[in-house]
Design an enzyme around this catalytic site. Structure first.
Site, PDB file in Angstrom:
ATOM      1  N   ALA A 168       8.741   2.418 -13.044  1.00 11.88           N
ATOM      2  CA  ALA A 168       9.593   1.260 -13.324  1.00 11.88           C
ATOM      3  C   ALA A 168      11.015   1.509 -12.823  1.00 11.88           C
ATOM      4  O   ALA A 168      11.646   0.633 -12.229  1.00 11.88           O
ATOM      5  CB  ALA A 168       9.601   0.953 -14.819  1.00 11.88           C
ATOM      6  N   ASP A 169      11.537   2.703 -13.064  1.00 12.01           N
ATOM      7  CA  ASP A 169      12.861   3.060 -12.551  1.00 12.01           C
ATOM      8  C   ASP A 169      12.876   3.070 -11.028  1.00 12.01           C
ATOM      9  O   ASP A 169      13.765   2.500 -10.387  1.00 12.01           O
ATOM     10  CB  ASP A 169      13.254   4.453 -13.055  1.00 12.01           C
ATOM     11  CG  ASP A 169      13.804   4.436 -14.459  1.00 12.01           C
ATOM     12  OD1 ASP A 169      14.625   3.565 -14.774  1.00 12.01           O
ATOM     13  OD2 ASP A 169      13.416   5.310 -15.260  1.00 12.01           O
ATOM     14  N   ILE A 170      11.901   3.764 -10.454  1.00  9.38           N
ATOM     15  CA  ILE A 170      11.905   3.967  -9.006  1.00  9.38           C
ATOM     16  C   ILE A 170      11.738   2.645  -8.259  1.00  9.38           C
ATOM     17  O   ILE A 170      12.457   2.374  -7.285  1.00  9.38           O
ATOM     18  CB  ILE A 170      10.797   4.961  -8.610  1.00  9.38           C
ATOM     19  CG1 ILE A 170      11.159   6.363  -9.124  1.00  9.38           C
ATOM     20  CG2 ILE A 170      10.595   4.993  -7.102  1.00  9.38           C
ATOM     21  CD1 ILE A 170      10.035   7.372  -8.996  1.00  9.38           C
ATOM     22  N   GLY A 173      14.931   0.654  -8.352  1.00 12.73           N
ATOM     23  CA  GLY A 173      15.915   1.209  -7.426  1.00 12.73           C
ATOM     24  C   GLY A 173      15.599   0.882  -5.983  1.00 12.73           C
ATOM     25  O   GLY A 173      16.496   0.564  -5.185  1.00 12.73           O
TER      26      GLY A 173
END
Length: 417
Positions: A168-170, A173
């Site tokens: 989810a973060d990657i 980004g």
């Protein structure tokens, strides 16, 4: 060789992972990324560990190369003024504070655009800048669950499982960096060189990754269930256990299916009416997988791979990370990249996932020590040595030492995303 974003200044007001991964990509492509951190503690990932190497967090170092670190107290008027000066000089500002924080700092998009009408202002958050959940705090685990990825991951007879990397973060980004590059491209073609606001969310990124799974839901109005390592629409397309390890097989069309059967001495499957077409094989997957599992379980992994590679059927072993970086193709692509660091000998970070023939990405500087570039950047903004010493007293001592000084691991953590 200058990168494609060489000459682009990015003010980086991010921490943790989603925002820093965005600015990592921009920095790898040549942008001058100035990472603003809290004095004393910095990005919260500087304290995330173990492991630490020579006092430096391996987590932080994995996503913060090609950046310069500046410490500013953004609660002070002097720190806010320094941030405004940086904003005037910047092409891009990336932040991942909780929505509303930038306005409290006196630097909302509208306020930043008054200072710099050409500024690309990118906000990365859990749920977006508007809507009923906008101000909720969010980390990767929360969004894997709320975006559907976790529910779809895992074995059918088990519970939902998080993906083994913070997807989810990657993905947030990555999508944010793509949006920034697109906005920069548009600005260069716009006669008025106008900037714009970007709203990138972790929820949006997770839902975008659903692709064909979302398509199945839209087509049937039934939520897809977990199917483990199998493909929902292709068979055989899954992981099997050989006698000494695991392999993934992807026989994605009829010629591959026939070659698969021949290579593994399973010719009887070709004439079996239960497996005549791909829809038949999907419908009768349990029976099909049972036959294949029995056959592969009698063969060593190396032989399975050799047979299927010779037959040009997609196949590959299931690697641990030591095997990933030892694979000759990973070595050829430079996926474990030597990254010089003043405190950590032999530091390696992941290599670039693509190459450009004219403007290839490169490591220009290692993950920065906390506040390492404060004086340097403030001088570029026109501050005198005396003003710098007044603005950031800790810099006077820390930057007087060699670059190998240890950042503090103590102090209050920054607010969560």
């Amino acid at each position: 060789m200058p990168g494609p974003l060489s000459g682009t200044r990015v003010v980086d007001l991010t921490r943790a992972l989603a925002g820093p991964y965005c600015t990592l990509l921009l920095g790898d492509l040549g942008a001058d990324v100035i990472k603003i951190e809290l004095p004393g503690t910095g990005d919260e990932t500087r304290q995330w560990g173990p492991p630490f190497v020579e006092g430096e967090s391996s987590y932080f170092m994995s996503v913060n190369r090609n950046k310069r670190s500046v410490t500013l107290d953004l609660k002070s008027s002097a720190g806010q003024e320094a941030l405004r000066r940086l904003t005037r000089s910047a092409d891009v500002l990336v932040e991942n504070f909780r929505p509303g924080t930038m306005q409290r700092l006196g630097l909302s998009y509208e306020q930043a655009a008054e200072l710099n009408p050409s500024l690309i202002f990118c906000s990365v958050s859990g749920f977006g800048q508007t809507g009923p959940r906008a101000r909720q705090p969010a980390y990767d685990a929360i969004l894997q669950g709320m975006g559907g990825i976790q529910f779809l991951s895992g074995e059918p007879d088990g519970g939902p499982t998080r993906v083994g990397v913070p997807i989810a973060d990657i993905s947030a980004g990555m999508f944010a960096a793509f949006a920034v590059a697109s906005a920069l491209y548009w600005r260069e073609r716009d006669p008025q060189r106008r900037g714009q606001q970007i709203d990138a969310s972790m929820l949006g990124g997770q839902v975008a990754l659903l692709t064909y799974q979302a398509g199945r839901y839209f087509a049937t109005r039934e939520a897809p269930s977990r199917i483990g390592n199998r493909h929902a629409s292709i068979a055989p397309y899954e992981m099997f256990k050989a006698s000494d390890g695991y392999v993934n097989v992807a026989a994605a069309n009829e010629p591959m299916w026939q070659r698969f059967c021949k290579a593994l001495d399973l010719n009887e499957l070709v004439s079996d009416p239960r497996f005549a077409t791909n829809p038949d094989r999907v419908h009768n997957r349990q029976a099909l997988s049972g036959v294949i599992e029995k056959r592969l379980g009698s063969l060593p992994m190396a032989e399975v791979i050799e047979r299927l590679e010779k037959a040009e059927v997609p196949v590959g072993p299931v690697y641990d990370l030591a095997q990933v970086f030892a694979d000759p193709q990973s070595e050829h692509l430079g996926m474990a990249m030597s990254t010089p660091h003043p405190k950590v000998p032999n530091l390696r970070t992941t290599g670039f996932p693509f190459s450009l023939s004219q403007t290839n990405p490169q490591v220009r500087c290692p993950p920065p020590l906390l506040g390492e570039h404060t004086a340097e950047v403030l001088k570029e903004l026109g501050y005198t040595d005396a003003e710098i010493a007044t603005l950031t007293p800790e810099v006077a001592s820390s930057n007087a030492r060699e670059r190998g000084a240890s950042p503090s691991n103590e102090g209050e953590k920054p607010a969560s995303v």
